[in-house]
Design an enzyme around this catalytic site. Sequence first.
Site, PDB file in Angstrom:
ATOM      1  CD  GLU A  46      -1.589  -4.551  -8.236  1.00  0.00           C
ATOM      2  OE1 GLU A  46      -2.543  -4.550  -8.046  1.00  0.00           O
ATOM      3  OE2 GLU A  46      -0.909  -4.409  -7.298  1.00  0.00           O
ATOM      4  CG  HIS A 207      -0.335   0.066  -8.857  1.00  0.00           C
ATOM      5  ND1 HIS A 207       0.468   0.173  -7.735  1.00  0.00           N
ATOM      6  CD2 HIS A 207      -0.110  -1.285  -8.902  1.00  0.00           C
ATOM      7  CE1 HIS A 207       1.367  -0.023  -7.441  1.00  0.00           C
ATOM      8  NE2 HIS A 207       0.391  -1.489  -7.171  1.00  0.00           N
ATOM      9  CG  ASP A 333       0.550  -6.431  -5.328  1.00  0.00           C
ATOM     10  OD1 ASP A 333       1.785  -5.703  -6.006  1.00  0.00           O
ATOM     11  OD2 ASP A 333       0.063  -4.750  -4.095  1.00  0.00           O
TER      12      ASP A 333
HETATM   13 MN    MN Z   1       0.850  -3.709  -6.731  1.00  0.00          MN
END
Ligand code: MN
Length: 374
Positions: A46, A207, A333
């Site tokens: 991600e 998301h 992230d």
């Molecule tokens: Mn994210």
Amino acid sequence: MNGPETSESSFNRRAILKAGSATLTGMAAAGVAKAAPPPMRLIAVEEAWACPEWMDAMASVPAQGLEEDEVRAFRMLAHIGDIHARLLDMQLRQSTMDQNAVDMHVLSLTAPGVQSFDGATALRLARLTNDRLARIVADQPRRYAALASVPPQDVPGAIAEIRRARRELGLNGIIINSHTRGEYLDDRKYWPLFEAAAETGAPVYIHPRTPNPAMAPLFRDYNLWGAIYGYGAETGLHLIRLISSGLFDALPDLKVVVGHMGEGLPYWFYRIDHMHRNMVTLAKPPLRPVLKKMPSDYFRSNISITTSGVNWHQALQFADQVVGADNIMFAIDYPYERTEEAVSFIRSAPLPADKLERIAFRNAERVFGIKPAA
Ligand code: MN
């Protein structure tokens, strides 16, 4: 004799001799005859990215109406550290990956993707960013995979783009940033999108983004709208709406991915299943849609969670127990979270090596169709 004579060859000979004796000393001390194996492969799934055209388009979205909170978030992030620079800068990204032995980023256009724009602009930007991502992946297939953005505000356009992204661009899945104009994807008018994803074998990453305008005011004070809580509340609600709608009974092959250790839902499994059972079996007529399985069961058949932003061993161990190591994937992230922390978290996780390998890279290879390392 001083300058050129101190040549590279004599320097190298000395360096080799020195390295050789160090290696012998090290081997004797450790009592082993082989060098340490390379670190476990890490695929982070991600990982946010952007291009200047998208940045410019976001900067021109009006700061009132349905996108008010997203525009505020976008402007705020521009002033936090070097996040905007890191979204754009592939050199900086790769040096951060190299420094931390991260093998691959699964890239995606950062939230809210193309969902703050009118349908035509959204489709144009989706095509542009998906083309750009496909080029990055083609240039460095060992380092990058990517998810395609699609515009739910233009369902036929989104379906065409899912098919193009899979069949022409070869991208590894689809990403949708929770609500679009306050609407969730459990609405039947959006199901053709999931049908196209299932038909092309594309996992759909749901998301976070700023909370739905219907509940956003309650997240504004105390700055609760973002990653601290609002993103999880928004995206967890979206996911349980998808489960409750019967989507996964209608499309048993559909794969959905959610980040942030399941957006809180695994911790609720007992209560969700318990009350779902009561509301379906004790009430006449049932107070909820009758599903083929218990709500939590879909986390084993249709839903994978990722570790993005939750570098916490206790939560990982709990997720392993209730979701299963086959349904958990590593994520950083980037650039919103620190790569060093995420990598140290996963490399030191107190799980057996076979489970850790599934979480670190094997599940990502399976779910996103990433080529295993040679
Ligand atoms: Mn994210």
